[in-house]
Design a protein around this motif. Structure first.
Motif, PDB file in Angstrom:
ATOM      1  N   GLN A 103     -50.000  26.516 -52.641  1.00 48.33           N
ATOM      2  CA  GLN A 103     -48.778  26.764 -53.407  1.00 48.33           C
ATOM      3  C   GLN A 103     -48.411  28.241 -53.416  1.00 48.33           C
ATOM      4  O   GLN A 103     -49.235  29.097 -53.113  1.00 48.33           O
ATOM      5  N   GLU A 104     -47.191  28.496 -53.781  1.00 42.97           N
ATOM      6  CA  GLU A 104     -46.670  29.844 -53.958  1.00 42.97           C
ATOM      7  C   GLU A 104     -47.308  30.447 -55.213  1.00 42.97           C
ATOM      8  O   GLU A 104     -47.447  29.774 -56.228  1.00 42.97           O
TER       9      GLU A 104
ATOM     10  N   CYS B 236     -47.906  34.326 -57.620  1.00 44.31           N
ATOM     11  CA  CYS B 236     -47.536  35.719 -57.831  1.00 44.31           C
ATOM     12  C   CYS B 236     -48.777  36.601 -57.663  1.00 44.31           C
ATOM     13  O   CYS B 236     -49.913  36.122 -57.635  1.00 44.31           O
ATOM     14  N   VAL B 237     -48.548  37.890 -57.560  1.00 46.56           N
ATOM     15  CA  VAL B 237     -49.623  38.855 -57.368  1.00 46.56           C
ATOM     16  C   VAL B 237     -50.654  38.761 -58.491  1.00 46.56           C
ATOM     17  O   VAL B 237     -51.859  38.800 -58.239  1.00 46.56           O
ATOM     18  N   CYS B 238     -50.182  38.597 -59.721  1.00 38.30           N
ATOM     19  CA  CYS B 238     -51.106  38.504 -60.867  1.00 38.30           C
ATOM     20  C   CYS B 238     -52.054  37.319 -60.702  1.00 38.30           C
ATOM     21  O   CYS B 238     -53.264  37.436 -60.928  1.00 38.30           O
ATOM     22  N   ASP B 239     -51.504  36.161 -60.315  1.00 39.74           N
ATOM     23  CA  ASP B 239     -52.320  34.961 -60.124  1.00 39.74           C
ATOM     24  C   ASP B 239     -53.319  35.159 -58.990  1.00 39.74           C
ATOM     25  O   ASP B 239     -54.488  34.777 -59.095  1.00 39.74           O
ATOM     26  N   LEU B 240     -52.855  35.755 -57.895  1.00 38.67           N
ATOM     27  CA  LEU B 240     -53.734  35.992 -56.752  1.00 38.67           C
ATOM     28  C   LEU B 240     -54.876  36.934 -57.123  1.00 38.67           C
ATOM     29  O   LEU B 240     -56.013  36.747 -56.687  1.00 38.67           O
ATOM     30  N   ALA B 241     -54.583  37.935 -57.936  1.00 37.37           N
ATOM     31  CA  ALA B 241     -55.620  38.881 -58.357  1.00 37.37           C
ATOM     32  C   ALA B 241     -56.693  38.172 -59.173  1.00 37.37           C
ATOM     33  O   ALA B 241     -57.895  38.382 -58.954  1.00 37.37           O
ATOM     34  N   VAL B 242     -56.290  37.312 -60.080  1.00 43.39           N
ATOM     35  CA  VAL B 242     -57.255  36.572 -60.895  1.00 43.39           C
ATOM     36  C   VAL B 242     -58.069  35.615 -60.034  1.00 43.39           C
ATOM     37  O   VAL B 242     -59.299  35.546 -60.152  1.00 43.39           O
ATOM     38  N   LEU B 243     -57.391  34.872 -59.163  1.00 41.99           N
ATOM     39  CA  LEU B 243     -58.076  33.893 -58.311  1.00 41.99           C
ATOM     40  C   LEU B 243     -59.122  34.526 -57.402  1.00 41.99           C
ATOM     41  O   LEU B 243     -60.191  33.971 -57.193  1.00 41.99           O
TER      42      LEU B 243
ATOM     43  N   VAL C 207     -47.165  35.971 -44.314  1.00 42.64           N
ATOM     44  CA  VAL C 207     -46.717  35.557 -45.649  1.00 42.64           C
ATOM     45  C   VAL C 207     -45.269  35.998 -45.842  1.00 42.64           C
ATOM     46  O   VAL C 207     -44.796  36.931 -45.189  1.00 42.64           O
ATOM     47  N   SER C 208     -44.598  35.304 -46.742  1.00 41.77           N
ATOM     48  CA  SER C 208     -43.255  35.709 -47.144  1.00 41.77           C
ATOM     49  C   SER C 208     -43.245  35.799 -48.665  1.00 41.77           C
ATOM     50  O   SER C 208     -44.201  35.381 -49.316  1.00 41.77           O
ATOM     51  N   TYR C 209     -42.199  36.368 -49.206  1.00 43.56           N
ATOM     52  CA  TYR C 209     -42.150  36.539 -50.655  1.00 43.56           C
ATOM     53  C   TYR C 209     -40.737  36.366 -51.165  1.00 43.56           C
ATOM     54  O   TYR C 209     -39.765  36.416 -50.413  1.00 43.56           O
TER      55      TYR C 209
END
Length: 134
Positions: A69-70, A72-79, A100-102
């Protein structure tokens, strides 16, 4: 791949016991039929650059998160247990290679894999590894 298998693979590549032809005969039919299929040097260079970017554990972990899934940067940092700054740096490299695209939504930036080719590449390699570890 675990460290032991990786070391074995590298040892085989460096060993002089790697299989070679017993006789040096050029099979012209095989060469002619394959000649049109071999990568042009510039295309091989582009692919090598992409594989070079993919040859990083953190970037692959980011791709694995984005494969479903798409985010955000915050979610990716936590994961990934990385700082937002580190995630942004890695995403910048992935974006330059068009992996990647954004999109922006207010103050947040959401990332996704660029297209189905990238998703398929990731999933195919994952499937290959799962089959190899059986």
């Amino acid at each position: 791949m675990n460290k032991h298998k990786e070391k074995q693979g590298l040892d085989l590549l460096q060993s002089s016991d790697a299989p070679t032809c017993d006789t040096h005969v050029v099979h012209l039919d095989n060469v002619r039929s394959t000649q049109a299929e071999i990568l042009a040097t510039d295309k091989a260079q582009q692919m090598a650059e992409i594989f070079g970017v993919l040859a990083d554990t953190n970037r692959l972990r980011l791709l694995s998160a984005l494969a479903s899934q798409e985010l955000c940067v915050c979610d990716l940092a936590v994961l990934t247990k990385m700082s937002e700054s580190a995630v942004c740096h890695q995403l910048r490299l992935l974006k330059v290679m068009r992996l990647v695209s954004y999109r922006r939504e207010g103050r947040n930036v959401y990332y996704s894999l660029a297209d189905s080719h990238i998703i398929n590449l990731y999933r195919s390699l994952l499937e290959h590894l799962d089959e190899s570890n059986v």
